[in-house]
Write an enzyme that holds these catalytic residues in place. Structure first.
Site, short mmCIF file in Angstrom:
data_model
loop_
_atom_site.label_atom_id
_atom_site.label_comp_id
_atom_site.label_asym_id
_atom_site.label_seq_id
_atom_site.Cartn_x
_atom_site.Cartn_y
_atom_site.Cartn_z
N SER A 58 0.81 -1.22 0.00
CA SER A 58 0.00 0.00 0.00
C SER A 58 0.85 1.27 0.00
O SER A 58 0.31 2.37 -0.16
CB SER A 58 -0.95 0.02 1.21
N GLY A 59 2.14 1.13 0.16
CA GLY A 59 3.02 2.30 0.07
C GLY A 59 3.25 2.70 -1.37
O GLY A 59 2.82 2.03 -2.31
N PHE A 60 3.99 3.80 -1.54
CA PHE A 60 4.21 4.30 -2.88
C PHE A 60 5.04 3.33 -3.72
O PHE A 60 4.72 3.04 -4.87
CB PHE A 60 4.89 5.66 -2.85
N THR A 61 6.14 2.84 -3.17
CA THR A 61 6.96 1.93 -3.97
C THR A 61 6.26 0.59 -4.13
O THR A 61 6.40 -0.06 -5.17
CB THR A 61 8.36 1.73 -3.35
N CYS A 96 17.50 5.77 -3.32
CA CYS A 96 17.31 6.56 -4.54
C CYS A 96 18.40 7.61 -4.71
O CYS A 96 18.95 7.77 -5.80
CB CYS A 96 15.93 7.19 -4.56
#
Lengths: 352, 352, 352, 352
Positions: free
Chosen positions: B18-21, B153
């Protein structure tokens, strides 16, 4: 000369008033207790209302006039593109005893320096007489000055970040200095080409001047050092934020740095020290000064790398241009130094 | 093992989906020719549809499941916050022969290094076995690897910018290196506190990690050098852009630099060289790679300061996280290296 | 004719390929399993690489060619400004059996209608033959069509929002319909003037076409009703979002509305119903479809005002232009309908 | 009572000063010639400096105090969340003869109305006594008022757009009225949840209140009409822009409309008429008023649909909240009406 009370007693004109910095000058002068706007010139917008171009000034009862017919005024602000002021400087000086130029035309001291960064000066004999407008650097020479050159925005941010380190001997001038600047789109001015169109310019982190930005010239002239200077365009309209990486030869503590910055800026009405602390806004940020004449300066220590990181944030059109110009004019004319520059900025504000 | 043709033959799960990544992993896996998504776990969103959280995936017929009940799959991607994977690594490895972790838990080689930057590792004996996912740095060790750590990142952007200079002896490792990174708000993840709220975060140039950012650890581990590292939050959602200022001891030409970068990246499917030329997009930019797994790398010479300025831009959630993870999984499992990673990005696109 | 497997078997050219929608066509065609790009023409950018203009396509080994020398291809996409296609339609049809025009030149059925909204058509006899590209409206006429007109983006969003209400008799056509559209800056195209410059265009809520927007013509032609149509420019690059206020004469329930929209769109591969539910993204939003060919459609009931509010969101350059065109081409040529259009969009993404 | 000259002579406190509108009140009061700030209360930020929360006010030598210990002042501004003022109104009125509440607690006239839109009022007997702050609507009742309720931002924008049409009989009250509002993220306040996080909130066109927004209550109370009201969140921080679609029963000309708006607003210091004309900013826009107390109102005729489209733009935190409150306080206390509200806004400015 009048202090800032009662009715305006000085007349001021803005040449090149349809550009962004011209518009900011009009905003500042319209709210200034001592100035009355005589003329706002624009070749392309002559006879249109100010509000036609600058919508925030729709309430101002004034129209652009032609730059050909300059009235006699107390102070003339020239907000024209680089190269224009040097061509018209005689007319400007005929019209006003005090001329404040916001272009690069009179920022450098010598023809040699000018030629190294720009393309040939038509009035080089005036270069030595012009005073650089930044009060934190040059206040003592501004009183009574008749030709004043407002500094470049990126140079202003950088000089304000570095000045205390030199004034207080944290740096000797031989150290490596890397300056990484982030600027908003208003720096490109009101014209704009393809790179400035909204779809292409929005949301960028774009190397704008990877090397060789002309504002290096001002920094080197006033601080006497070479800097490794890189400018990026980022998503904002107004703002210039300089991150300055320096490597002092002698170890330096946070206390030393606070001492240096306080020593230089404690009495400065438009410089705020912001270094650490809690909350959301812990370091200088363009958002915190948008629309205002304030500069924020702060730093952080990186002992592992023997580095000091300095942050300096301004509104490029205010402290970096129109605000600096009015500040200098106030000093030159003996007015209250902060007159007309009391807007604090807003919170919150978007892309400033 | 199958090449990328016909029906998917490998099963994959995403833990922390459910996280962005996690969402980006689901997007990539849903479009990948060789993978079928088995489970997407989320403790807080269990039983809700994927599209409830990731609106771009509203068409996906799948619901979040509880992380307690992991099915046996070919590959498991863990997109959980730092510290979670080390606690559940046995369960992950029970469920899948190949585990790709996107957190910082297995990026560093030794417990000593980990402790220097993070807070105590519960499974330090696994650190030496985990492979760093970045193919440009570590491709030869990825085939058949069973525990892979996707890089940070900001570290990824920086390493990609610097690697050719070390591989091709432009730098020796003793020189000053200043890295000034600009990142988007997705780097803060899906939670977000006050500093991440839209009114406070919009339009910032905010010193986010003035010094001491943990990604320094990865850079120093893989390149063997100290870097002066500063990270700024700027107005974008996805993107990490590293501007790297280096000072080679020996003079270097543009040709030398082109040679170095081509030497390292000519065969790389996801690295594009961008250095100068005309048009609007002359150097690497996050906008140009948003949504894609591409990295752009370029440079400019500053002979006056004996400086090379290197620019490196990635999508932090793709090349800097989920894309890098899928790329590494493709290599580890013997698939077509670029499978599922062919989205080119868009033009124009806003704050990427 | 080939289904979407193996090597590309059809050739396609894009005329006007340096514009925004031209770039999107190139992106879609480069990733399409059945098409190979033959030519990408641009008068102003001839001989430059595609990546010079469209940075996301820097990896594409192709240069712009002159529009004078069109090769014979299977399908030609014309992404030229309004008025250009009608002048060159013979050359386009000489070059390709199937021509897809993305301008307004062939959207309307009759010369009278065209003249009412535009300025004189040079080839009016072709108007009746051209097919409108929107498959949800006109799928049955697209197979084998040789001249197809891709719809206007604002018209597409509006038609997709209203169509089920007419198809399923919620509206009779006599009711008041107010359409309030919000669009991104890419709608203005790649040129851009002062109003499109970043400082002036950023952050606006600007009445862009308060009344009289030409896309009304398409809406009225295909739905047979007058609409009160207003378009605002808002801060995004790509996206068109129509909020449609309708007042059914008979009371209508949510169940009725779900029935109507499902009845029209259940089988549609590129329309998603989004109406209420929890989470952050409860209604159609441009962010949720950015870069994709999906349309989102939803609604809310306002019983107190006997009103239904319909929301319809698309990416103006995809479902509203290049994606719609490729979708129509797929149908016209008997290909897999969704071929080349499988990008799901991203989450999160900034100003889309 | 003093006019706006010399030293401040009135004391003012702000309760709930750490929120966004609280911060704007502090900014306005700090620059107001007649007020001196006595207290700025915040339960969560007590003892922190104002600048800790509101970075634009870092220069202000003031700390938040606890709301428990209210000093006696001339005027108290309450910028607390809905429901708080009604609980503490006795303490507020004990502390100050003039109380200006910025929440919804005292905007409606009767308990019945309040209960229809909100959840039970604890002090309904005060509702009839409170005066609505909007001077354009209610100036004649503000002088000497002791309890004033500042209007809702969306209601303010809508009322300002519609008022002249009712005052000058362009509308009778029986016509269809559709109001489509676009608002910035500051409307959600300083807290913010997942939907307000930067990655999720950026770049949206999001149906925020498709129907049933509580500000309808104010509109209906003061104009006596039902409106079909829909609110969208768009990409800006501050700003509320109402587009109002009305359908007069009798034909109306542009001259009629100019007459109506001039009739209502000619003497108003904070309303600007903007309707057509050339240039970039032809209609009301939030960008043009950001940071200022100005409202812009304009219109366009759509004769084909017998429609008038009205545009009304304000800064939601100024004319829509803190600015309106100070304006009302000026009137209530007999001060210069525009005192402290002279900031003109900036050009250009980003997402305002």
């Amino acid at each position: 000369m009048s202090a800032s009370e009662g009715e305006p007693t000085l007349s001021a004109s803005v040449v090149g008033a349809s550009g962004f910095t011209g518009g900011e000058l009009l905003r500042l002068l319209a709210g200034h207790p001592d100035f009355e706007i005589a003329q706002a010139t624009s070749r392309s917008k002559a006879n249109k209302t100010i509000g036609h171009v600058h919508p925030n000034l729709r309430g101002l009862d004034l129209r652009f006039s032609s730059p050909e017919d300059l009235e006699s005024v107390d102070v003339l602000f020239a907000a024209t593109p680089h190269g224009v002021s040097m061509e018209h400087i005689d007319a400007f000086q005929d019209a006003a005893d005090t001329v404040i130029d916001l272009s690069a035309d009179f920022r450098l001291d010598s023809e040699a320096q000018y030629d190294a960064w720009y393309d040939g000066h038509s009035r080089p004999e005036l270069l030595a007489d012009a005073e650089y407008a930044l009060p934190e650097l040059n206040r003592e020479n501004l009183a009574g000055a008749d030709l004043i050159a407002s500094g470049g925005c990126n140079a202003t941010a950088t000089i304000l970040g570095l000045l205390p380190l030199f004034e207080n001997d944290v740096l000797s001038g031989d150290e490596q200095i890397v300056v990484d600047v982030k600027v908003g789109s208003s720096e490109g001015g009101a014209g704009g080409g393809e790179a400035s169109s909204h779809p292409e310019r929005s949301g960028v982190v774009r190397p704008y001047a990877p090397t060789g930005h002309r504002h290096e010239a001002e920094i080197e002239q006033f601080l006497g050092v070479d800097v490794s200077f890189t400018v990026h365009a980022v998503e904002m309209i107004r703002g210039a934020s300089a991150t300055i990486h320096v490597f002092p030869e002698e170890p330096v503590s946070k206390g030393d740095l606070w001492g240096a910055y306080r020593g230089s800026y404690e009495e400065e009405p438009f410089v705020r020290m912001v270094a650490g602390g809690g909350g959301v806004y812990r370091y200088p940020e363009p958002k915190a000064v948008a629309g205002s004449n304030y500069a924020e300066v702060g730093f952080e220590l990186d002992p592992g790398n023997k580095r000091v990181v300095v942050f300096s944030a301004i509104d490029n059109m205010m402290k970096g241009s129109a605000g600096q110009a009015v500040h200098a004019a106030n000093i030159a004319l003996g007015l209250e130094e902060t007159a007309g520059l009391d807007f604090a900025g807003m919170h919150p504000v978007g892309s400033p």
